[in-house]
Design an enzyme around this catalytic site. Structure first.
Site, PDB file in Angstrom:
ATOM      1  N   HIS A   1       0.857  -1.185   0.000  1.00 48.08           N
ATOM      2  CA  HIS A   1       0.000   0.000   0.000  1.00 48.08           C
ATOM      3  C   HIS A   1       0.893   1.234   0.000  1.00 48.08           C
ATOM      4  O   HIS A   1       2.040   1.202   0.478  1.00 48.08           O
ATOM      5  CB  HIS A   1      -0.896   0.015   1.225  1.00 48.08           C
ATOM      6  CG  HIS A   1      -1.974  -1.015   1.203  1.00 48.08           C
ATOM      7  ND1 HIS A   1      -3.094  -0.922   1.993  1.00 48.08           N
ATOM      8  CD2 HIS A   1      -2.115  -2.162   0.490  1.00 48.08           C
ATOM      9  CE1 HIS A   1      -3.875  -1.966   1.775  1.00 48.08           C
ATOM     10  NE2 HIS A   1      -3.296  -2.739   0.871  1.00 48.08           N
TER      11      HIS A   1
ATOM     12  N   GLU B   1       0.915   3.847   1.851  1.00 52.42           N
ATOM     13  CA  GLU B   1       1.394   4.226   3.181  1.00 52.42           C
ATOM     14  C   GLU B   1       2.583   3.382   3.603  1.00 52.42           C
ATOM     15  O   GLU B   1       3.563   3.904   4.156  1.00 52.42           O
ATOM     16  CB  GLU B   1       0.280   4.063   4.228  1.00 52.42           C
ATOM     17  CG  GLU B   1      -0.926   4.935   4.000  1.00 52.42           C
ATOM     18  CD  GLU B   1      -2.049   4.251   3.242  1.00 52.42           C
ATOM     19  OE1 GLU B   1      -3.211   4.579   3.506  1.00 52.42           O
ATOM     20  OE2 GLU B   1      -1.766   3.387   2.380  1.00 52.42           O
TER      21      GLU B   1
ATOM     22  N   CYS C   1      -6.328   1.999   5.801  1.00 53.75           N
ATOM     23  CA  CYS C   1      -6.916   0.727   6.222  1.00 53.75           C
ATOM     24  C   CYS C   1      -6.299   0.315   7.564  1.00 53.75           C
ATOM     25  O   CYS C   1      -5.340   0.942   8.029  1.00 53.75           O
ATOM     26  CB  CYS C   1      -6.655  -0.331   5.153  1.00 53.75           C
ATOM     27  SG  CYS C   1      -4.928  -0.882   5.081  1.00 53.75           S
TER      28      CYS C   1
ATOM     29  N   CYS D   1      -2.414  -0.280   7.407  1.00 52.33           N
ATOM     30  CA  CYS D   1      -1.639   0.955   7.282  1.00 52.33           C
ATOM     31  C   CYS D   1      -1.721   1.798   8.546  1.00 52.33           C
ATOM     32  O   CYS D   1      -0.727   2.378   8.970  1.00 52.33           O
ATOM     33  CB  CYS D   1      -2.099   1.743   6.061  1.00 52.33           C
ATOM     34  SG  CYS D   1      -1.722   0.874   4.521  1.00 52.33           S
TER      35      CYS D   1
END
Length: 168
Positions: free
Chosen positions: A65, A67, A97, A100
């Site tokens: 992801h 992040e 999410c 993250c």
């Protein structure tokens, strides 16, 4: 690039938009790679030290992801002995999410600014709130809605295009 803060240590409102626009540029890069359009920048002392976009398909890694990638870049940049990202801010186009948000907490990032809410996986209150007071030894200040309409439009356009291709 350096930008001053206001009296309470927060970036000036136009600076929030400036940094979120940088995150939106990263999200646009994700679209170019056919990835879900989420982009991130991490700021340290009002300078961008990391930027990333979702790369789960590109890297064949479900943890890639935006992040997570940006946190790794920022930790490498700062070279703090604990790996903590103190005195940083994370700007992300869509609410993080749980994975993250957990990484943000572990990295000790003190401030998160996000654009659009994540109604399926949001961990800052949309689905779950991992930041409820008293749960962690580190608190994260979260500001939602920074350029939310633009961030939401990128996501909606991306998935509309995906659905249209499936219907063909």
């Amino acid at each position: 690039m350096f930008f001053p803060e206001d009296a309470d240590g927060q970036p000036k409102p136009n600076l929030k938009e400036h940094f979120m626009r940088e995150a939106l540029r990263q999200a646009q890069r994700a679209i170019e790679k056919d990835e879900v359009p989420i982009g991130v920048v991490i700021i340290h002392k009002n300078r961008i030290i990391a930027k990333a976009f979702n790369q789960t398909l590109l890297l064949k890694d479900p943890t890639a992801h935006a992040e997570m990638i940006a946190i790794t870049q920022a930790a490498e940049h700062l070279q703090h002995s604990s790996g903590r990202l103190l005195e940083t801010e994370l700007y992300v186009t869509v609410e993080p999410c749980p994975m993250c948000m957990g990484a943000i907490i572990q990295a000790r990032i003190p401030k998160v600014f996000y654009g659009a809410a994540n109604e399926k996986y949001g961990a800052c209150g949309s689905v779950v709130d991992l930041l409820k007071a008293g749960r962690w030894n580190h608190t994260v200040q979260v500001e939602k809605g920074v350029l939310a309409a633009e961030a939401a439009a990128l996501m909606q356009g991306f998935f509309r295009s995906k659905r249209a291709k499936l219907a063909e």
